[in-house]
Write an enzyme that holds these catalytic residues in place. Structure first.
Site, PDB file in Angstrom:
ATOM      1  NE  ARG A  46      40.043  -9.303  29.618  1.00  0.00           N
ATOM      2  CZ  ARG A  46      40.615  -9.744  30.366  1.00  0.00           C
ATOM      3  NH1 ARG A  46      40.071  -9.849  31.560  1.00  0.00           N
ATOM      4  NH2 ARG A  46      41.054 -11.612  30.350  1.00  0.00           N
ATOM      5  N   GLY A  47      37.465 -11.054  27.878  1.00  0.00           N
ATOM      6  CA  GLY A  47      37.820 -12.988  28.833  1.00  0.00           C
ATOM      7  C   GLY A  47      36.668 -13.687  28.387  1.00  0.00           C
ATOM      8  CB  ALA A  48      36.821 -16.642  26.418  1.00  0.00           C
ATOM      9  NE  ARG A  89      35.872  -8.213  22.400  1.00  0.00           N
ATOM     10  CZ  ARG A  89      37.725  -8.675  22.845  1.00  0.00           C
ATOM     11  NH1 ARG A  89      37.393  -8.979  24.684  1.00  0.00           N
ATOM     12  NH2 ARG A  89      39.514  -7.818  23.036  1.00  0.00           N
ATOM     13  CG  ASP A 237      39.516 -15.261  23.754  1.00  0.00           C
ATOM     14  OD1 ASP A 237      40.840 -15.340  24.318  1.00  0.00           O
ATOM     15  OD2 ASP A 237      39.227 -15.000  23.776  1.00  0.00           O
ATOM     16  CG  ASN A 247      44.930 -16.469  24.327  1.00  0.00           C
ATOM     17  OD1 ASN A 247      44.751 -16.146  25.301  1.00  0.00           O
ATOM     18  ND2 ASN A 247      46.059 -16.357  25.458  1.00  0.00           N
ATOM     19  CE  LYS A 248      43.849  -9.464  24.027  1.00  0.00           C
ATOM     20  NZ  LYS A 248      43.448  -8.826  23.353  1.00  0.00           N
TER      21      LYS A 248
END
Ligand code: MRU
Length: 353
Positions: A46-48, A89, A237, A247-248
């Site tokens: 995970r994480g862009a 995603r 992201d 972002n999150k």
């Protein structure tokens, strides 16, 4: 030992299984792109930037495993794999950027020989990974001066080595400041529902010996009011041309609180996180995730199973709340549009695109 969220090992993609951290450091090692798709979807990786790198290796894997007898058929398989991985995603643009680079690489050669095309695609994926390492280091260097001795800094989610091919984006800034001998405290939002802050960011910061304080998400306002926070830095992201940044989920709230308390809010991200095709944040697709992430916590039910749930995984912070964007090509401040367009043209000092 450095953290390698995504790597290439003996013809397979090796991912740290982030769903198991911090309890266990285990890996998913696969040459099956359906397993890779599922690993992106389930946030094993995970994480862009990290999901972009994983996607690129997925395309290389598809090429290596394709039984195509000629280059045209091989390119068709490559495009099919890229389109399939793109459905995992929707929000982090780095995934589409990396898949686009792989497609571009496939198109760039008039290879007569399928072997050389397969090799080229693997080299491109490795290049995307190596390139991201350099970007992370530069982001750290460019943001480090924002951190003053004794400061408290708030971060949200995980924008560290686990989320990238290198030392992270927001966390790279902290690592750089620490290397310079600065003393500071990082406050980490737990980041419900999936607890990337509590599970991953604290794990990374403690490994580096950084003074770390974990807070529940709903404590940020109080911590700011008590004067404990002098700066906020998060990752992103996807950034629009006007500087709006996804972002999150929860980041927008933190940015709003920062503004209310006169605290500068910065975003740290590589240029591969900028979507040059969209003008503003409202065009960014926001991933909706399963209700069970809200009704359960770490496998334990915490709400009635039949309650209605809304679970957007990201939000968009308007550019008006962002004091600056720290990239590998420099730190830019508002107004963003022209400066963002300049970043596209500017060569990275490491030669990156
Ligand atoms: O759902 P996640 O864990 O993939 O969300 C990650 C984030 O929101 C990060 O802050 C972002 O990708 C930047 S990572 C350098």
């Amino acid at each position: 030992m450095s953290i390698e969220a995504v790597s290439w090992s003996n013809g397979k993609v090796k991912l740290i299984d982030q769903t198991k951290l911090p309890g266990k450091l285990t890996y998913v090692v696969t040459d099956d792109i359906t397993v890779l798709w599922d690993s992106i979807k389930r946030l094993v990786v995970r994480g862009a930037p990290a999901i972009g790198i994983a996607g690129a290796f997925g395309v290389a894997l598809a090429a290596l495993k394709s039984r195509a007898k000629n280059c045209q058929a091989l390119k068709k398989d490559v495009f099919k794999a890229a389109d399939y991985l793109a459905t995992s995603r929707p929000t982090a643009v780095n995934l589409f950027w990396a898949l686009g680079r792989m497609k571009q690489a496939a198109l760039s050669v008039e290879a007569e020989n399928c072997g050389s095309l397969r090799q080229l695609l693997l080299e491109e994926a490795i290049h995307i990974l190596d390139d991201d390492k350099m970007r992370c280091s530069e982001i750290g260097r460019n943001g480090e001066r924002l951190i003053k001795e004794g400061m408290g800094i708030l971060t949200h989610c995980n924008a560290g080595a686990l989320a990238t091919g290198g030392s992270g984006t927001a966390l790279s800034v902290f690592f750089s400041a620490k290397r310079r001998g600065k003393k500071f405290t990082v406050y980490v939002d737990e980041t419900r529902p999936l607890l990337q802050g509590a599970r991953l960011t604290t794990w990374e910061l403690l490994r580096e010996g950084i003074d770390t304080v974990l807070i529940a998400d709903n404590m940020a306002a109080q911590v700011m009011k008590e004067g404990k926070i002098g700066l906020v830095i998060t990752g992103s992201d996807r950034i629009a041309l006007n500087g709006d940044a996804a972002n999150k989920i929860g980041t927008y709230g933190i940015a709003t609180l920062a503004k209310a308390h006169g605290i500068p809010f910065y975003v740290a991200a590589p240029v591969s996180t900028i979507d040059f095709n969209i003008k503003r944040g409202r065009e960014i697709p926001i991933e909706q995730r399963d209700a069970s992430e809200i009704t359960s916590c770490r496998g334990k039910k915490i709400a009635p199973g039949n309650v209605k749930v809304y679970n957007p995984a990201f939000d968009v912070t308007p550019a008006s709340l962002i004091a600056g964007i720290i990239t590998e090509k420099g730190l830019i401040t508002p107004p963003y549009k022209n400066k963002i367009l300049m970043l596209k043209k500017k060569k990275g000092c490491y030669g990156g695109k």
